[in-house]
Design a protein around this motif. Structure first.
Motif, PDB file in Angstrom:
ATOM      1  N   VAL A 151      11.133   6.877   2.705  1.00  6.53           N
ATOM      2  CA  VAL A 151      12.543   6.774   2.324  1.00  6.53           C
ATOM      3  C   VAL A 151      13.215   5.618   3.063  1.00  6.53           C
ATOM      4  N   ARG A 152      12.765   5.319   4.266  1.00  5.23           N
ATOM      5  CA  ARG A 152      13.362   4.220   5.017  1.00  5.23           C
ATOM      6  C   ARG A 152      13.119   2.889   4.319  1.00  5.23           C
TER       7      ARG A 152
ATOM      8  N   GLY B 133       0.816  -1.205   0.000  1.00  2.00           N
ATOM      9  CA  GLY B 133       0.000   0.000   0.000  1.00  2.00           C
ATOM     10  C   GLY B 133       0.854   1.261   0.000  1.00  2.00           C
ATOM     11  N   PRO B 134       0.218   2.414  -0.133  1.00  2.00           N
ATOM     12  CA  PRO B 134       0.960   3.681  -0.264  1.00  2.00           C
ATOM     13  C   PRO B 134       1.811   4.035   0.943  1.00  2.00           C
ATOM     14  N   ASP B 135       1.505   3.472   2.109  1.00  5.59           N
ATOM     15  CA  ASP B 135       2.325   3.746   3.295  1.00  5.59           C
ATOM     16  C   ASP B 135       3.752   3.235   3.122  1.00  5.59           C
ATOM     17  N   ALA B 136       3.947   2.353   2.150  1.00  3.98           N
ATOM     18  CA  ALA B 136       5.291   1.816   1.904  1.00  3.98           C
ATOM     19  C   ALA B 136       6.205   2.836   1.255  1.00  3.98           C
ATOM     20  N   LEU B 137       5.650   3.943   0.771  1.00  4.27           N
ATOM     21  CA  LEU B 137       6.465   4.953   0.090  1.00  4.27           C
ATOM     22  C   LEU B 137       7.157   5.855   1.107  1.00  4.27           C
TER      23      LEU B 137
ATOM     24  N   HIS C  97      12.684  15.365  -4.156  1.00  3.38           N
ATOM     25  CA  HIS C  97      12.732  16.281  -3.025  1.00  3.38           C
ATOM     26  C   HIS C  97      12.193  15.642  -1.752  1.00  3.38           C
ATOM     27  N   ASP C  98      11.129  14.841  -1.897  1.00  3.33           N
ATOM     28  CA  ASP C  98      10.486  14.214  -0.748  1.00  3.33           C
ATOM     29  C   ASP C  98       9.604  13.087  -1.260  1.00  3.33           C
ATOM     30  N   THR C  99       8.887  12.432  -0.368  1.00  2.00           N
ATOM     31  CA  THR C  99       8.055  11.300  -0.783  1.00  2.00           C
ATOM     32  C   THR C  99       6.878  11.743  -1.648  1.00  2.00           C
ATOM     33  N   ASP C 100       6.424  12.980  -1.480  1.00  2.00           N
ATOM     34  CA  ASP C 100       5.344  13.456  -2.340  1.00  2.00           C
ATOM     35  C   ASP C 100       5.837  13.615  -3.770  1.00  2.00           C
TER      36      ASP C 100
END
Length: 230
Positions: A44-45, A38-42, A63-66
């Motif tokens: 950086v860790r 699911g999207p929570d997997a996105l 730049h970031d996860t977004d």
């Protein structure tokens, strides 16, 4: 922070496992992780662990996860539009585009709901909007109407794609319970309190099926009528 990561920050360096990081490789990994978890997997860790690199290395590409989510969304659009070059009838082109978009998001149900409503401002999205607006202009609509109609068209398609994808992503027991509701709970409603539902009782199981095709045909029929009335 907005925009793409400058090229000079995206120097290719091997990970601990010897893999050379690229934007494409990171997006591949993000799609795989999102499909599995699911999207929570996105994060950086998680991405760093999956790629065998220090999580901070990802900031050389996004730049970031977004920013990464937008790249993932654009990849889905790219898969959807790959090889699509509609010619001839504009309505047939819109129908084909709708089916491509719906199928593309259906292939990624765990991420579709988050990806469908974002504006990626990237190459694949630019091409998709260019194609869709072009089909509306081919239908004879003026510029403002073509843009408004395209927005309504793609929102309708994406809305159904995200809705159906979210249903596919449900745990099987919950999806099954929702489906059975139309043959169980709704069938037992008494006519004195729910006369309209009682009148169509035998047809209510149809509610368990996607309304994408029905909505698409209604929308295209309305577009055809408006084009003819100009």
């Amino acid at each position: 922070m907005q925009g793409r990561v400058p090229v000079e920050r995206r120097r290719r360096r091997p990970t601990k496992t010897g893999t050379v990081l690229t934007e494409e490789l990171i997006v591949d990994c993000a799609l795989r992780l999102a499909g599995e978890h699911g999207p929570d997997a996105l994060s950086v860790r998680r991405l760093g662990a999956a790629l065998g690199c220090d999580p901070s290395a990802l900031y050389r590409y996004f730049h970031d996860t977004d920013d990464l989510l937008l790249a993932v969304a654009d990849r889905i659009i790219g898969e959807t539009m790959d090889g699509f070059a509609p010619e001839g009838d504009w309505l047939a082109g819109l129908r084909a585009m709708a089916h491509r978009v719906y199928a593309g998001y259906s292939r990624h149900p765990r991420i579709a709901a988050m990806a469908a409503y974002r504006v990626t401002r990237r190459a694949h999205e630019f091409r998709a909007v260019e194609t869709g607006v072009g089909l509306m202009l081919r239908g004879g609509f003026d510029k403002a109407t073509a843009v408004r109609h395209y927005a309504a068209f793609i929102d309708t398609v994406l809305g159904h794609a995200a809705l159906d994808a979210a249903h596919l992503a449900l745990a099987p027991e919950r999806r099954g319970a929702d489906t059975r509701a139309w043959t169980d709970a709704y069938q037992s409603l008494p006519a004195d309190t729910h006369p309209q539902l009682a009148a169509v009782r035998e047809e209510l199981p149809l509610m368990a099926h996607s309304s994408f095709e029905t909505a698409l045909e209604l929308f295209l029929e309305a577009l055809e009528a408006r084009a003819a009335a100009q």
